[in-house]
Write an enzyme that holds these catalytic residues in place. Structure first.
Site, short mmCIF file in Angstrom:
data_model
loop_
_atom_site.label_atom_id
_atom_site.label_comp_id
_atom_site.label_asym_id
_atom_site.label_seq_id
_atom_site.Cartn_x
_atom_site.Cartn_y
_atom_site.Cartn_z
N GLU A 278 0.68 -1.29 -0.05
CA GLU A 278 -0.07 -0.12 -0.10
C GLU A 278 0.90 1.20 0.07
OE1 GLU A 278 -3.08 -0.01 -0.42
OE2 GLU A 278 -3.21 -2.03 -0.33
N ASP A 359 3.86 -3.89 -5.77
CA ASP A 359 4.29 -5.02 -5.44
C ASP A 359 5.95 -4.92 -5.54
OD1 ASP A 359 1.91 -6.27 -4.76
OD2 ASP A 359 1.94 -7.40 -6.81
ZN LIG Z 1 -2.50 -2.13 -4.68
#
Ligand SMILES: [Zn+2]
Length: 419
Positions: A278, A359
């Site tokens: 996040e 990611d």
């Molecule tokens: Zn995400």
């Protein structure tokens, strides 16, 4: 009826047909691969879990198909079927002024639309979600939610609608520019108020108590240079078993929110990895980019509305004889999704690109293995399909499908820089 009617019908038919067809492809793909867990997941996912995901996907796709068909039929009933014309006629006879009658028309149309959407939503919550053990909401809670949502809409939406209509009528040629400014200020204020004023109407937010986890998170935040207004746990489990984590608000008003369901199912390492993902969105400026895009897109929408609001062919083509600014606004909002459906794959692609970037960021800040483990658990708990259809995913998915995302992270794991 005019030639715009035919263009409109063609778009509605094409969009609905594509939605139904894509959902069928996704359904087939889940059911076709139901008998075997995909090779890459065999260690972590049992056959029973895999089959539940396939059945859940199949049931959800059926719902999507029903939703697409009902949505198109309702739109036709509102427009060419004369529904909106009837309602506009009633408000035209009310004897109220233009702004008041227009606001009444829009508010009553929105309320009727949400009532019409309710049966399918009830079916989704209490039949489909319940069948797979996800629903935790009671009829009482569902009703309370519905009434509260209605109240929030009436309190916040009514003045906004009235102000926009006032601008159309009194602000002259450039009304749409002022309308867009009003809209932008309103949506920004909502984003600011949402975490502290609106979300607590529906859920309880408590500061994260787990001291050890808290410390890890604070360390991660410091490492990433991130300021927030606090770390909270939300009682998501009172409605659903589905888990999630998110950021809300902006500026100094930013909050980190974990669903209690997520905290229960993930280990500390995995929670840290999810949070790092996040944070990656913030580091890459994804939130800012999306906001900027929405602002530009709404400017384009208001400019287009500025052209359409005085165009007779637009009203007449969509079955409205009682012409009014409120009627035009409503028609625009109803019809726009069918014309903008073509752009959906582009925005999905853009979103998926952001997910890969986040990611990658998480893999740099924590061990990519933890994020993979967290994702597998989340896919498992949410009964997400591991065998999605390529085209369905390309059109709809804002997140890369499980196998793609995990193999992307696995490639990071074996890169030379990893331990
Ligand atoms: Zn995400």
């Amino acid at each position: 009826m005019n030639s715009f009617t035919l263009i409109f019908l063609a778009f509605v038919l094409a969009t609905s047909a594509v939605l139904v067809w894509l959902a069928q492809r996704q359904r087939n793909s889940a059911l076709r691969n139901r008998r075997e867990v995909p090779e890459a997941f065999r260690d972590q996912i049992s056959l029973a879990v895999h089959q539940k995901a396939a059945d859940y996907t199949a049931a959800k796709m059926r719902l999507e198909q029903i939703d697409a068909v009902i949505g198109a039929l309702l739109l036709l009933a509102w427009t060419l079927g004369g529904g909106l014309n009837l309602l506009a006629g009633l408000w035209a006879e009310s004897g109220w002024g233009q702004v008041a009658a227009g606001t009444g028309l829009m508010v009553s149309a929105f309320l009727i639309m949400s009532l019409l959407d309710m049966p399918l939503d009830i079916y989704r919550t209490f039949v489909v979600e319940a069948r797979f053990g996800f629903n935790r909401s009671s009829v009482g809670l569902y009703l309370a939610d519905t009434l509260k949502q209605g109240a929030v809409f009436l309190i916040l939406g009514t003045p906004l609608i009235a102000l926009l209509l006032w601008l159309v009528i009194h602000a002259g040629h450039w009304w749409w520019l002022y309308g867009w400014l009003t809209w932008t200020v309103f949506t920004s204020a909502m984003m600011w108020l949402y975490p502290t004023w609106i979300a607590p109407l529906f859920n309880r937010f408590t500061p994260l108590e787990d001291e050890a986890l808290r410390e890890r998170i604070v360390r991660l935040l410091r490492r990433c240079g991130f300021a927030s207004d606090g770390i909270f746990v939300m009682d998501g489990s009172k409605r659903s078993q589905h888990g999630n984590a998110y950021f809300t608000g902006f500026g100094a008003n930013k909050r980190i929110v974990f669903f209690d369901t997520l905290l229960k199912s993930l280990e500390a390492d995995e929670i840290e990895a999810v949070l790092a993902h996040e944070l990656g969105h913030f580091k890459h400026g994804h939130v800012r980019k999306r906001l900027l895009f929405m602002t530009v897109a709404s400017l384009a929408a208001f400019a287009l509305l500025g052209l359409l609001i005085n165009a007779d062919w637009f009203y007449a083509g969509l079955g409205l004889q009682h012409t009014s600014y409120a009627g035009a606004l409503l028609l625009f909002l109803m019809v726009a999704p069918y014309f903008s459906a073509l752009l959906r794959p582009l925005s999905s692609y853009w979103m998926r690109k952001h997910e890969f970037e986040a990611d990658d960021y998480a893999a740099g800040q924590t061990d990519a293995r933890n994020l993979v483990d967290a994702l597998v658990k989340l896919y498992k708990e949410n009964a997400a399909t591991l065998t999605p259809d390529r085209l369905y995913s390309a059109y709809h998915d804002s997140h890369p499908p499980a196998p793609v995302r995990i193999s992307h992270l696995a490639a990071k794991r074996i890169s030379p820089s990893a331990p």
